[in-house]
Structure formats: structure tokens, C-alpha cells
Write a protein that holds these residues in place. Structure first.
Motif: not given
Length: 558
Positions: A391-392, A394, A400, A403, A407
Motif C-alpha cells: 500500500f505504501q 501504491l 487507493r 483498498w 488493490k
């Protein structure tokens, strides 16, 4: 500087063609900034040419603030500095033509970036020369949006603008305002943008979201979708509220047909081809209208095989639905099983099973056997699985927003692996915009090129073999019923040639079936080792290996 085109003697080269899609940000970086670019593409064109494809589709490289990574255009005639210059474009085009490849470029006509000069002027007042170039509407008396239309990326499709004290329509991100195609000046301006690239020598265009180019002028509300239909649109998840409406009024309007006819007349001046992206809950009839022979688009891009469902019954239904819709209009489709918006097919069609090259070979053989043209997304020739992006790291705004249930699209957009030994797979000497995926490195092009049994070697063999089979390019298609649900069996026919039959085993176990009378293995087929013919109880039987494929020649005329 315009580049001379490849030999244009075959005006219908696109019919049955194989198109290789390049996502520029992730193909090859030439300057170490971590983002792929046009010189990077040029440096790797020999790889694409070696596959045996007919054309390359390059996703957007135009000037853009990159809120949707180039699908938000702020200047249709400029190359974004991230990707290079117009001179770099001309050099890329010239090299493609020298290698015998056609070039198709993405054109996003339904909307622009909110940073486009047109929008800056349009939003400045209600009476400026471009005031009607975008879709503006007053709020309801209570201040809410004018109707219930939704954005593909989630939430309302209307954004309040305090300068005009009106809402503007955005079918995608709020930073992507929809152009007003009911304004004749907008249509003329967009045709001018297309002409600019025709003059530079491109061979065709892939028109993004081309059925979004008109909206209902009365701004009527969309009705709710039935529960059974929610989630049927392959590019829109069922947990996205967009799937909860029937999109009767915000896209696929009848006025678009006349615009497409004007677009076709322009393209015919240059011999350029139009490939239209048509995303609709009931796409086949729209695709048939849009590709009515000689009037509008040359071919339409189908989303129907971009779903997780890949059962033989589902695949047959999708192919037959499109074929029956196109037949009366003489239209033409283009199939894909992966692109830059959906998880890679090697993962999506795995059912959670471990990677298996046999399965990868099956889907490629299927894609290249269907009636229509075919689009292969970069990396599919290697059998690349979907990448995991934390996620960090993405980048995709779609991911976002949804999520962790969704994804996003970054997993299919990670850098191409060129060599397994170099940092970042040889994609860049800098820090890549998305991380290079470790499990991709053993599948790098350099490694597979040295292995005769690799997916890359198979892809090249299959693509070159297909060039020798006219029926696979332009023949008709008809399906046969099978008693075994894991099998898909169809025939390609036409032009007075003996029909060609194809049988696919979608299961992980061997399957046997009676061999149709007069059917013999096609000489030279690249998948001969996946099937065996034997006799049982006086009958000739075909045994297909797990994920096996059989191509056979039938007696008789097509």
C-alpha cells in the motif's frame, strides 16, 4: 517531421492482426529517472518485432499532470517531458516502420485534464468562448448534483466549481472533466488533434472510452441495475457503486454514431485505423453499431475476456455473443485477456493455483485462435504473474480509493524484466516508479531467450505459426458442444479452405474425447505434444494433456 508509413497495399492489415500493447511508464527507461519513455521503447523494439506481431499500441505519452497516468491529457499535441520529445516520437515511429511494425496510439477524446487550457477557459465564466466546451449544469435547489450519475472511479460524477457556481461532469476522476460533444466546436477541435498525429504518420488510434463521448442532453437519472447484473462489467467491480446503475444516459448515446462517421472520414484520408474501447453493460450491440462496415470504427476492443471467469462455457458465451452481434453489420472485434487495467491473466485465470507455463500457453493459443484481432499486453509473452505492490508504494488512485478489497491496477503495471541479474530487472538505473517484482526476475527476457522451452520461445513460435494460417486471421467461427465441461471446441472456416478445428482442455487433468471423423493433427502446430490420438473400442480418441491444446484439419470445404 512525418515518418513514412509501412507498405499500405493491404488496407485491411488490421483484420486479424496481433497488436502488442506497451505501457510506456513501465516498458523501458532510457535516462535513469525511473519512468519508462519513448527512447526506451525505441531501444527495445527488436524484442517486439521478434515476436511476430503486426502492430504496437502505445498507451498515452501526451503532456499530462499524470493524475491518471496520461489518460488525463493537458495538451494533445505535446509529448510529456517524462516520456521525451516529439523528435523522440518521430524516431520511435520511424524505427517501428523500419521493422515492419504499425503504430497505434491512444487518443482520449471523451475528457481532458482539468489542467488543459480549454478547461481553464471554460471554467472562468459562463459566457467565455469555451463556456460550453465541457458539461456544466446547475445544482438542484438544495445544492446537490443535477442527477444521480456516478464516476467509474467511485462516487458522484459531478464536481462543484466555485468560479462558475455550477457542477461539471467527470465520468472518471474529478481531474478529468468530460468534454461536451453536443458542442460542434468541440468535435471540430478534437478532429484537429487527431489530424495532427495522422500528419506525423501514425497507422492508427485506440480511442479510449469512446462510448463516453456523448451524454444525455436532458441529464436524466440512470435507473438502478438489477441485482443479477451487478458486477457483469469486467472493468468495474461489484463493490463499486458504479455497477449499481444501468448506464442508459451517461454513455453510449446515439449521437455518437454521427461523430464516429466524421472521424472515420478523416482517418480514411490518411489510411489510418480506428480501434475503439467500448465498455458497456451490453457491449456487443454497441460494438456492432460502432464497427458497422466502412462507416465508423474499424474494430472494437472487447472487455469480455478480462473477467476472472474463464470457464469454457463462459468463454463460448462471450465469443458467440459478440460474433452474432457483429455478423449483420460486418463489424470486427479485438480480443484481449490482459491489459493495463486488470490483473494479469497468468494470475487471474489460475484459480489460486501455482504458476504453470502450460496454462499460460493455453490462454495465448486461445487468444490467437478466436475470430477477430488480438491484443497482447507487455509481459504476457513471458507469462508474468500479477505483482504484489504494498500500500505504501501504491500509485493508482483507483486502488487507493478501494483498498484493501481492491488493490488497484499497479500489480499489472510494474516494470518489464529485461534481465534477471541487473538491478530492477534492467528496466532502469534509477528508482523505478513502481517496484520491480522479485518473482518476475527469473522470467526476464534475457533468461527466457536462452531457454528453448520457455514461454517466450513458445510465444514467438506460436505467433509466427499463426501468420501461416489464414483461417485464424479472418475465418469464421462456430462452436461444438462437448460432454466434458473442461473442454472448449470450435472450428475456424471460410475461403473454400478445409476448416481448422481447435480443442482446449481447461482442466489440470488429462481429458479424452472421440476424435471427430476426418480430423487429423495439423502439421507444424506448436502444441502437438499436448495431445495424443489412440484407438479405443474401435474409435479414434483424442487425449489432451492437462491444459492441452489440439489443432486439427478437417476434411471438406469451409
Amino acid at each position: 517531421m512525418a515518418s513514412s508509413k509501412t507498405d499500405g497495399s493491404d488496407s485491411e492489415w488490421w483484420r486479424g492482426a496481433v497488436i502488442y500493447q506497451i505501457y510506456p511508464r513501465s516498458f523501458m527507461d532510457s535516462n535513469g529517472d525511473g519512468i519508462g519513455d519513448l527512447p526506451g521503447i525505441t531501444s527495445r523494439l527488436e524484442h517486439v518485432a521478434s515476436l511476430g506481431v503486426d502492430a504496437i499500441w502505445v498507451s498515452p505519452f501526451f503532456r499530462s499532470p499524470m493524475k491518471d497516468f496520461g489518460y488525463d491529457v493537458s495538451d494533445y499535441r505535446a509529448v510529456d517531458p517524462l516520456f521525451g520529445t516529439l523528435a523522440d516520437f518521430d524516431a520511435m515511429l520511424a524505427r517501428m516502420h523500419a521493422l515492419g511494425l504499425k503504430l497505434i496510439i491512444d487518443q482520449v477524446l471523451s475528457h481532458t485534464s482539468d489542467q488543459h487550457a480549454w478547461f481553464a477557459e471554460s471554467r472562468s465564466s459562463r459566457d467565455n468562448p469555451k463556456a460550453d466546451w465541457y458539461v456544466w449544469a446547475d445544482p438542484k435547489p438544495d445544492g446537490t448534483p443535477p442527477n444521480n450519475w456516478l464516476s467509474v472511479f467511485g462516487g458522484p460524477a459531478w464536481q462543484w466549481d466555485s468560479r462558475r457556481r455550477q457542477y461539471y461532469l467527470h465520468s472518471f476522476l474529478a481531474e478529468q472533466p468530460d468534454l461536451n460533444f453536443h458542442c460542434a466546436e468541440v468535435q471540430e477541435a478534437l478532429l484537429g488533434e487527431v489530424r495532427f498525429w495522422c500528419e506525423r504518420g501514425v497507422d492508427g488510434f485506440r480511442f479510449d472510452a469512446c462510448n463516453h463521448q456523448f451524454h444525455d442532453a436532458l441529464l436524466r437519472d440512470n435507473p438502478p441495475a438489477s441485482l443479477a447484473s451487478i458486477g457483469e462489467v469486467s472493468t468495474v467491480r461489484a463493490d463499486n457503486p458504479y455497477a449499481m446503475q444501468q448506464h442508459l444516459y451517461d454513455k453510449s448515446q446515439h449521437e455518437n454514431l454521427a461523430f464516429l462517421e466524421g472521424l472515420r472520414r478523416l482517418l480514411d484520408e490518411y489510411g489510418a485505423v480506428a480501434l475503439g474501447e467500448v465498455g458497456d453493460e451490453n457491449a456487443p450491440p454497441v460494438m456492432a453499431q460502432y464497427t458497422e462496415l466502412g462507416k465508423r470504427l474499424h474494430l472494437a476492443y472487447s472487455f469480455s475476456l478480462l473477467t476472472a471467469d474463464h470457464s469454457p462455457a463462459h468463454l463460448r458465451h462471450q465469443v458467440e455473443a459478440l460474433d452474432s452481434a457483429l455478423a449483420p453489420t460486418g463489424g470486427w472485434g479485438c480480443w484481449a485477456v490482459s491489459n493495463h487495467d486488470v490483473p494479469r491473466v497468468a494470475t487471474r485465470w489460475s484459480g489460486g493455483a501455482a504458476p504453470d507455463t502450460r496454462r499460460d500457453r493455453l490462454w495465448l493459443a486461445l487468444l490467437l485462435s478466436l475470430r477477430g484481432s488480438a491484443s497482447i499486453y507487455q509481459g504476457e509473452e513471458l507469462g508474468l504473474p500479477e505483482a504484489e505492490v504494498p500500500f505504501q508504494l501504491l500509485q493508482d488512485p483507483y486502488g487507493r480509493a478501494f483498498w484493501p478489497e481492491f488493490k488497484g491496477r499497479d500489480g499489472c503495471r510494474t516494470p518489464m524484466p529485461w534481465t534477471g541479474e541487473a538491478p530492477n530487472g534492467g528496466f532502469t538505473t534509477g528508482t523505478p516508479w513502481l517496484p520491480a517484482y522479485g518473482p518476475h526476475l527469473p522470467l526476464a527476457i534475457e533468461r527466457q531467450a536462452a531457454a528453448p522451452d520457455s514461454m517466450l520461445a513458445f510465444s514467438r513460435t506460436l505467433l509466427h505459426w499463426r501468420r501461416t494460417q489464414p483461417l485464424l486471421r479472418t475465418g469464421g467461427i462456430r462452436f461444438f458442444d462437448t460432454q466434458e465441461p473442461r473442454l472448449l471446441h470450435f472450428e475456424r472456416y471460410g475461403d473454400g479452405a478445409s476448416p481448422l478445428q481447435a480443442i482446449f482442455n481447461f482442466g489440470g487433468e488429462p481429458v479424452s474425447m472421440p476424435l471427430p471423423d476426418g480430423l487429423t493433427p495439423l502439421v507444424g502446430q506448436p502444441l502437438a505434444a499436448t495431445s495424443v490420438i489412440h484407438t479405443s473400442d474401435g474409435k479414434r480418441m483424442l487425449q489432451l494433456a492437462p491444459y492441452g491444446v489440439f489443432f486439427g484439419a478437417s476434411a471438406g470445404e469451409g
